[in-house]
Design a protein around this motif. Sequence first.
Motif, mmCIF file in Angstrom:
data_model
loop_
_atom_site.group_PDB
_atom_site.id
_atom_site.type_symbol
_atom_site.label_atom_id
_atom_site.label_comp_id
_atom_site.label_asym_id
_atom_site.label_seq_id
_atom_site.Cartn_x
_atom_site.Cartn_y
_atom_site.Cartn_z
ATOM 1 N N LEU A 1 78.885 41.645 73.973
ATOM 2 C CA LEU A 1 78.998 42.868 74.767
ATOM 3 C C LEU A 1 79.975 43.847 74.125
ATOM 4 O O LEU A 1 79.704 45.050 74.053
ATOM 5 C CB LEU A 1 79.438 42.524 76.198
ATOM 6 C CG LEU A 1 78.380 41.855 77.079
ATOM 7 C CD1 LEU A 1 79.027 41.258 78.324
ATOM 8 C CD2 LEU A 1 77.297 42.859 77.473
ATOM 9 N N GLN A 2 81.104 43.328 73.651
ATOM 10 C CA GLN A 2 82.084 44.189 72.997
ATOM 11 C C GLN A 2 81.517 44.805 71.727
ATOM 12 O O GLN A 2 81.705 45.991 71.454
ATOM 13 C CB GLN A 2 83.349 43.383 72.704
ATOM 14 C CG GLN A 2 84.115 42.964 73.955
ATOM 15 C CD GLN A 2 85.231 41.980 73.668
ATOM 16 O OE1 GLN A 2 85.279 41.351 72.608
ATOM 17 N NE2 GLN A 2 86.153 41.823 74.626
ATOM 18 N N GLN A 3 80.792 44.007 70.958
ATOM 19 C CA GLN A 3 80.190 44.507 69.723
ATOM 20 C C GLN A 3 79.116 45.556 70.010
ATOM 21 O O GLN A 3 78.893 46.459 69.204
ATOM 22 C CB GLN A 3 79.604 43.342 68.932
ATOM 23 C CG GLN A 3 80.655 42.412 68.343
ATOM 24 C CD GLN A 3 80.057 41.170 67.703
ATOM 25 O OE1 GLN A 3 78.932 40.769 68.017
ATOM 26 N NE2 GLN A 3 80.813 40.539 66.807
ATOM 27 N N ALA A 4 78.451 45.425 71.178
ATOM 28 C CA ALA A 4 77.408 46.382 71.555
ATOM 29 C C ALA A 4 77.980 47.622 72.224
ATOM 30 O O ALA A 4 77.232 48.563 72.547
ATOM 31 C CB ALA A 4 76.403 45.709 72.482
ATOM 32 N N GLY A 5 79.295 47.624 72.451
ATOM 33 C CA GLY A 5 79.913 48.757 73.123
ATOM 34 C C GLY A 5 79.621 48.804 74.607
ATOM 35 O O GLY A 5 79.756 49.861 75.244
ATOM 36 N N ALA A 6 79.237 47.667 75.180
ATOM 37 C CA ALA A 6 78.929 47.591 76.609
ATOM 38 C C ALA A 6 80.180 47.207 77.384
ATOM 39 O O ALA A 6 81.091 46.570 76.837
ATOM 40 C CB ALA A 6 77.822 46.563 76.861
ATOM 41 N N PRO A 7 80.281 47.568 78.653
ATOM 42 C CA PRO A 7 81.449 47.183 79.445
ATOM 43 C C PRO A 7 81.535 45.674 79.601
ATOM 44 O O PRO A 7 80.522 44.978 79.635
ATOM 45 C CB PRO A 7 81.211 47.874 80.791
ATOM 46 C CG PRO A 7 79.740 48.134 80.841
ATOM 47 C CD PRO A 7 79.318 48.363 79.436
ATOM 48 N N ALA A 8 82.763 45.170 79.686
ATOM 49 C CA ALA A 8 82.985 43.731 79.871
ATOM 50 C C ALA A 8 84.309 43.547 80.599
ATOM 51 O O ALA A 8 85.324 43.228 79.993
ATOM 52 C CB ALA A 8 82.989 42.998 78.535
#
Length: 321
Positions: free
Chosen positions: A292-299
């Motif tokens: 998720l972090q690599q995809a730039g998505a919230p986590a």
Amino acid sequence: MTIDLTRRTLLHLAGASSLGAAAIAAAQAEGTAGGSGPTFANRTPMRIGMVTLRVRNLDLVADYYRDAIGLTVMQRSATSARLGSGGVALLDLERRESAAREARNAAGLYHTAFLMPTRKDLARWLVHAAKNKIPLSGFADHLVSESVYLDDPEGNGVEVYADRAPETWKWDGGSVAMATDQLDIDGLLALTDTRTTNYAKAPDDLRIGHMHLRVGDLEQADRFYGDAIGFDPTRKRSGAAFLSSGRYHHHLGINVWQSAGAGPRDDTATGLAWFSLEVATQQILEAQTLRLQQAGAPAAAIENGIETSDPWGTKLRLIKV
């Protein structure tokens, strides 16, 4: 005679003149022309946990899931209700009396699919539906499963289904064969007493087997739920894709049939607030967080897990169990 009468009753409830018409209705609802204990769908490394809906009329919707589906009311207040089966919470309802109704062409919930432990349980529920005149919207045999479709009082889609034995599913590499054929209602009803209903409540092992979502762009959704969340693709067709964990036929369906090009969801409107995905190990959860972090998505960190959201704002909670 009893079986035939019940079949006619079910067709009437589905607004269909024949099983073929009911299968067509199910194709529009789904889009893809046992024993005791957790089913295969809920023994995989990742699986659906529970669902939270925002509703305008809390009492009406809570009573529906209690009376029509057979869920047990576990908690209830003036502003919320929690329902489940066998002591396991499956559905949270949040009262939003003044909320706008979510549009059918918005991203969001397509349906929540309640998985019966056995085919006989599905048959008992069908008799319950007929005896209680619960409106239905379609029936279908999907090869991997047998399904009945309906809608709750605020238009949230619902599927009630039973899986066929996983060893009978036909795989071609990573793709599983699914279809939308006529449901064998007579074969189902032969498994139970059609003269009366013995479905007082949902079986203790009833769970949510899969979720089906409306999204704005299929490839973008596929990247999020596949690459960032970690589901494997199992089936693709025009305007839809299906993904799963552990070689289940699908824990997640995504489609753009009504919602192509949809923008961000209105998180004050009715409909799906969030759903949870249970993960079996801490390693899976850590890998999801990294992706998720690599995809730039919230986590965002939450108790026992993380909360994220897909590109249209549908929230997903990843929970270590």
